[in-house]
Design a protein around this motif. Structure first.
Motif, PDB file in Angstrom:
ATOM      1  N   ARG A  61      23.025  70.052  28.405  1.00 13.79           N
ATOM      2  CA  ARG A  61      21.990  69.378  29.187  1.00 13.79           C
ATOM      3  C   ARG A  61      22.600  68.779  30.442  1.00 13.79           C
ATOM      4  NH1 ARG A  61      22.119  64.868  24.362  1.00 13.79           N
ATOM      5  NH2 ARG A  61      23.842  63.646  25.209  1.00 13.79           N
ATOM      6  N   ALA A  64      24.654  63.330  34.141  1.00 11.21           N
ATOM      7  CA  ALA A  64      24.797  62.546  35.379  1.00 11.21           C
ATOM      8  C   ALA A  64      26.269  62.320  35.706  1.00 11.21           C
ATOM      9  CB  ALA A  64      24.078  61.207  35.234  1.00 11.21           C
ATOM     10  N   VAL A  65      27.063  61.960  34.685  1.00 10.43           N
ATOM     11  CA  VAL A  65      28.464  61.610  34.971  1.00 10.43           C
ATOM     12  C   VAL A  65      29.280  62.845  35.345  1.00 10.43           C
ATOM     13  CG1 VAL A  65      28.495  59.435  33.722  1.00 10.43           C
ATOM     14  CG2 VAL A  65      29.004  61.554  32.488  1.00 10.43           C
ATOM     15  N   ILE A  68      28.316  63.563  38.948  1.00  8.08           N
ATOM     16  CA  ILE A  68      28.929  62.599  39.862  1.00  8.08           C
ATOM     17  C   ILE A  68      30.430  62.851  39.998  1.00  8.08           C
ATOM     18  CG2 ILE A  68      29.537  60.153  40.107  1.00  8.08           C
ATOM     19  CD1 ILE A  68      26.780  59.535  38.762  1.00  8.08           C
ATOM     20  N   ALA A  69      31.137  62.937  38.852  1.00  7.47           N
ATOM     21  CA  ALA A  69      32.606  63.006  38.896  1.00  7.47           C
ATOM     22  C   ALA A  69      33.089  64.341  39.471  1.00  7.47           C
ATOM     23  CB  ALA A  69      33.175  62.786  37.493  1.00  7.47           C
ATOM     24  N   ARG A  70      32.435  65.444  39.102  1.00  8.26           N
ATOM     25  CA  ARG A  70      32.927  66.747  39.541  1.00  8.26           C
ATOM     26  C   ARG A  70      32.759  66.959  41.036  1.00  8.26           C
ATOM     27  NH1 ARG A  70      34.069  70.132  35.129  1.00  8.26           N
ATOM     28  NH2 ARG A  70      33.560  69.046  33.188  1.00  8.26           N
ATOM     29  N   ASN A  85      26.681  68.881  30.514  1.00 10.18           N
ATOM     30  CA  ASN A  85      27.708  68.169  29.755  1.00 10.18           C
ATOM     31  C   ASN A  85      28.833  69.104  29.314  1.00 10.18           C
ATOM     32  OD1 ASN A  85      25.911  69.496  28.073  1.00 10.18           O
ATOM     33  ND2 ASN A  85      26.167  68.075  26.371  1.00 10.18           N
ATOM     34  N   GLU A  86      28.673  70.420  29.514  1.00 12.00           N
ATOM     35  CA  GLU A  86      29.756  71.369  29.251  1.00 12.00           C
ATOM     36  C   GLU A  86      30.500  71.722  30.541  1.00 12.00           C
ATOM     37  OE1 GLU A  86      30.689  72.091  26.331  1.00 12.00           O
ATOM     38  OE2 GLU A  86      28.947  71.619  25.079  1.00 12.00           O
ATOM     39  N   GLY A  87      30.169  71.026  31.622  1.00 15.55           N
ATOM     40  CA  GLY A  87      30.862  71.262  32.884  1.00 15.55           C
ATOM     41  C   GLY A  87      30.424  72.531  33.592  1.00 15.55           C
TER      42      GLY A  87
END
Lengths: 224, 242
Positions: A61, A64-65, A68-70, A85-87
């Protein structure tokens, strides 16, 4: 604050899906890989609380983090990738006439409204209630065993939540307006879950929730 | 009981080696002094209600209720149910990140190279996400429960356009944050590097947990009086335990 606004060449007459989501309503649909999805702010300064799930496995899914971080970037606009969430890239924003969309503000909830506004605000309409309603009723959720566990930090399209360098979070007047839109290409088959924010306690929409329009184009129309 | 850390009141102490992970039930009224033992620590933290594990830390609700993009003394961590799960009652660092998430295995290998248990034993490279998922699995939780976490000791600041910079050397050896638990909390921790840390050597710092009994937030508590939103959040928490 510099913003590069990008318009889309797509014609709504060629869209394969064209629906209006009224103020305060949830909306769910599947968007296939390669399709283009547009959210149009019909009357301006609306906040469109949006979550995305992999159609193949909703445990994957929007994150947000990771988003943001990537990209080392708090706000979303043209070129932003929405990561799972799996990048993995879920969608890429390909056009944006608003210029900035929020990743931090989340969705209002009956419970958080008691904290933010007043204990007696609990019975008021809220986005998380709308999310729950959709997960229990919409055909593209009911067979996927989705629940409150899947409700995470969402995107607020068209919402302006600037963070200052000293860490102050502000809910500024919207920078959106009637007719502004954001458009994104699906990089995998996704399920879209929207609560068209019914927040009556926040001045950012002049206390006046309004409808939005959702459009989807097939890759063929998008390339024409 | 004391909201102020007193060495004489310590209940227990435990060290989490850099890169490692930890979890445990922290009961309402207990506080943890979390100490950065070597400087440059990053401690990813998540909070769950052990009686209803669907209730969990909510980053957006915490930020918008307090009009802040970071956490320090006076701030609280809200659950998605409008309750104060824990609160920061002391802090020598001044800024703790909560919007950058954790590293995954691919990010760690890309930045620091691969170091497995077979070749490096307990000096193996571990990702923040794997550490949190291992601890979550001990309680029947998994990927669906992994939400935006707090990163104690780390700081990333945005410019006017939202572009983030990691502040290296933000936390020094001996720096600490005092976290009081206002609900019974299933605390899940990982001491792996921060996702925006530009370091090229995998050398996450160890942290120490020191527990003491702090009791409930007093009427003049620094977190309760921080803003009217927090006053209501504490009321919601207190009603839950009536």
């Amino acid at each position: 604050m510099s913003q590069m606004l990008t318009e889309s060449p797509l014609d709504p007459r060629n869209a394969v899906l064209d629906q209006v989501c009224d103020a305060g309503d949830p909306w769910m649909a599947e968007v296939k890989k390669g399709q283009i999805f547009r959210i149009l702010d019909l009357e301006g300064n609306q906040a469109v609380d949006t979550l995305f799930y992999s159609a193949a496995d909703p445990e994957e899914r929007y994150s947000a983090v990771d988003t943001i971080a990537r990209q080392r970037q708090l706000y979303l606009t043209t070129g932003s990738v929405l990561y799972s969430n799996e990048g993995r890239p879920m969608l890429t924003i390909t056009a944006d006439t608003c210029g900035r969309h929020d990743t931090l503000g989340g969705a209002c909830a009956a419970e958080s409204n008691t904290v933010r506004y007043a204990l007696e605000k609990r019975p008021m309409h809220s986005c998380r209630d709308s999310f729950m309603h959709a997960l229990n009723h919409c055909g593209c959720a009911t067979h996927r065993n989705m629940s409150k566990r899947d409700i995470t930090a969402n995107i607020n399209f068209f919402m302006n939540v600037p963070v200052t360098a000293d860490g102050h979070l502000k809910f500024d007047d919207g920078i959106s307006g009637a007719g502004k839109y954001v458009e994104m290409r699906a990089e995998m088959d996704v399920v879209v879950l929207i609560s068209n924010c019914p927040q009556l306690n926040n001045p950012c929409n002049a206390y006046n929730p309004t409808p939005v329009r959702l459009l989807v184009w097939d890759p063929v129309q998008a390339a024409a | 009981m004391s909201a102020v850390f007193e060495p004489a009141a310590v209940l227990w102490e435990e060290t989490i080696p850099g890169g490692n992970h930890w979890s445990g039930l922290i009961r309402r009224g207990t506080a943890l002094r979390i100490t950065d033992l070597e400087g440059g620590a990053n401690l990813a933290a998540l909070f769950y209600n052990p009686e209803d594990k669907l209730e969990r830390y909510n980053m957006p609700d915490s930020l918008k209720a307090q009009h802040t993009a970071y956490l320090t003394t006076g701030h609280v961590c809200y659950s998605d149910m409008g309750r104060v799960m824990c609160s920061i009652i002391g802090d020598s660092v001044g800024w703790h990140d909560t919007f950058s998430g954790v590293t995954d295995a691919a990010m760690i290998e890309g930045q620091y190279g691969k170091a497995t248990f077979q070749t490096h034993r307990n000096a193996m490279h571990r990702s923040g996400k794997d550490g949190l998922l291992i601890e979550l699995a001990k309680y029947g939780l998994g990927k669906r429960d992994l939400v935006a976490n707090v990163n104690f000791f780390s700081k990333a600041v945005p410019d006017d356009n939202g572009a983030l910079s990691f502040v290296a050397g933000h936390s020094k050896a001996g720096d600490y944050v005092d976290v009081r638990f206002d609900m019974n909390v299933l605390l899940v921790l990982s001491a792996a590097p921060h996702p925006l840390d530009p370091a090229t050597e995998y050398k996450p710092a160890a942290v120490k947990l020191t527990a003491w009994y702090a009791g409930a937030a007093a009427p003049d508590d620094v977190c309760r009086t921080q803003c009217e939103q927090n006053a209501r959040g504490f009321i919601n928490t207190e009603r839950y335990y009536l």
